[in-house]
Scaffold this active site. Structure first.
Site, PDB file in Angstrom:
ATOM      1  N   HIS A  37      10.922   0.073  28.778  1.00 13.37           N
ATOM      2  CA  HIS A  37       9.552   0.703  28.788  1.00 13.37           C
ATOM      3  C   HIS A  37       8.627  -0.165  29.414  1.00 13.37           C
ATOM      4  CE1 HIS A  37      11.622   2.887  25.223  1.00 13.37           C
ATOM      5  NE2 HIS A  37      11.361   3.987  26.049  1.00 13.37           N
ATOM      6  N   LYS A 151      17.978   5.453  33.884  1.00 13.18           N
ATOM      7  CA  LYS A 151      19.214   5.409  32.892  1.00 13.18           C
ATOM      8  C   LYS A 151      19.214   6.979  32.463  1.00 13.18           C
ATOM      9  CE  LYS A 151      18.782   4.506  28.438  1.00 13.18           C
ATOM     10  NZ  LYS A 151      19.520   5.897  27.780  1.00 13.18           N
TER      11      LYS A 151
END
Ligand code: PAF
Length: 282
Positions: A37, A151
């Site tokens: 993140h 991802k």
């Protein structure tokens, strides 16, 4: 960092910022933040004047209620991390704020074949839930740039499709997957793994690399089966799929074609935790 809990507060702020010509970058998350993140926040800070991060564990995208209940929540740590990274705005709404008419009977999004393959097969309704929340978030934030992690490969494709369906003018930036030194893809769900399981979980990346190294040297189905065996031998309970697909539409590759762009995608359970990962084969 300013924290907004209501859509109206955020809208008011962004309206003024955009009127002043500020470029906005948006990083939507479900919290339990990690370096993956952080890399998205950094990308946004490099390309936009204002970086907005949202933390919202979206109930409508969990097909398994136990997964929703167990989803890690580390809000104080997340706030500290976002502040350290220089995030400008945190949007932290409640379920009521995001779903004022309740969780049932939302709009249906026509995602075509993307809806019922791979994650869609094993997590029915998941992508409709992702679209419901992303539709609402994007309608409010209307960012110039949206940052997503590779991802969640299929999710990135679904959100691109949503942006097309809804004519959002946002530019979507897909950032590479961040990995632990061991190769394990960073994920909030890793927090639920024991140290031993984390070590075993590296088998997914090993299997994906095995596919990349051996593509073209044996039939696709044999390679997929060998990769699956590697994951099971490492101690995984179940492999939902490990499949070679065309990178642009996620249709399965039946036979290797030297110039086709391909991606190997995988989902498997260890310690009752479902992990996903993927690797581009070029
Ligand atoms: O990937 C996630 O964290 C979520 O699916 C997203 C994109 C924030 C939507 O809830």
């Amino acid at each position: 960092m300013i924290v907004f809990k209501t859509c109206q507060q955020l809208l008011n702020y962004l309206e003024k910022a955009k009127a002043a010509g500020r470029k906005t970058g948006f990083v939507p998350t479900m919290g339990a933040l990690h370096a993956g993140h952080t890399s998205l926040i950094r990308l946004s800070k490099a390309q936009a004047d204002i970086t907005i991060c949202s933390i919202f564990v979206n109930p409508t995208q969990f097909n398994d209620p136990r997964d929703y209940e167990k989803y890690p929540v580390t809000i104080e740590k997340d706030i500290l991390l976002l502040e350290t990274e220089g995030t400008d705005i945190l949007f932290l709404p409640s379920v009521q704020e995001m779903y004022p008419s309740g969780l049932q009977n939302g709009e249906h999004y026509n995602l075509g074949h993307l809806e019922n393959i791979l994650e869609g097969t094993y997590r029915p309704g998941h992508f409709q839930g992702v679209c419901r929340i992303m539709d609402r978030l994007l309608s409010i934030v209307q960012p110039h740039l949206l940052f997503l992690g590779q991802k969640d490969y299929q999710q990135c494709m679904v959100i691109k499709k949503l942006a097309q369906l809804k004519n959002f003018s946002t530019q979507i930036v897909i950032a590479p997957t961040l990995r632990e030194k061991s190769g394990l893809a960073m994920s909030s769900r890793n927090m639920r793994l024991s140290d031993e399981a984390k070590e075993k979980a590296t088998a997914i990346y090993e299997a994906l690399k095995y596919i990349k190294e051996n593509i073209g040297l044996m039939p696709v189905a044999t390679l997929e089966q060998q990769a699956k065996n590697k994951i099971m031998q490492a101690g995984f309970e179940k492999v939902d799929y490990i499949t070679i697909c065309h990178a642009n539409n996620l249709q399965p590759v039946e036979e290797w074609q030297p110039h086709a762009e391909m991606v190997a995608v995988c989902a498997a359970f260890i310690d009752g935790v479902r992990l996903i990962d993927n690797l581009l084969l070029q």
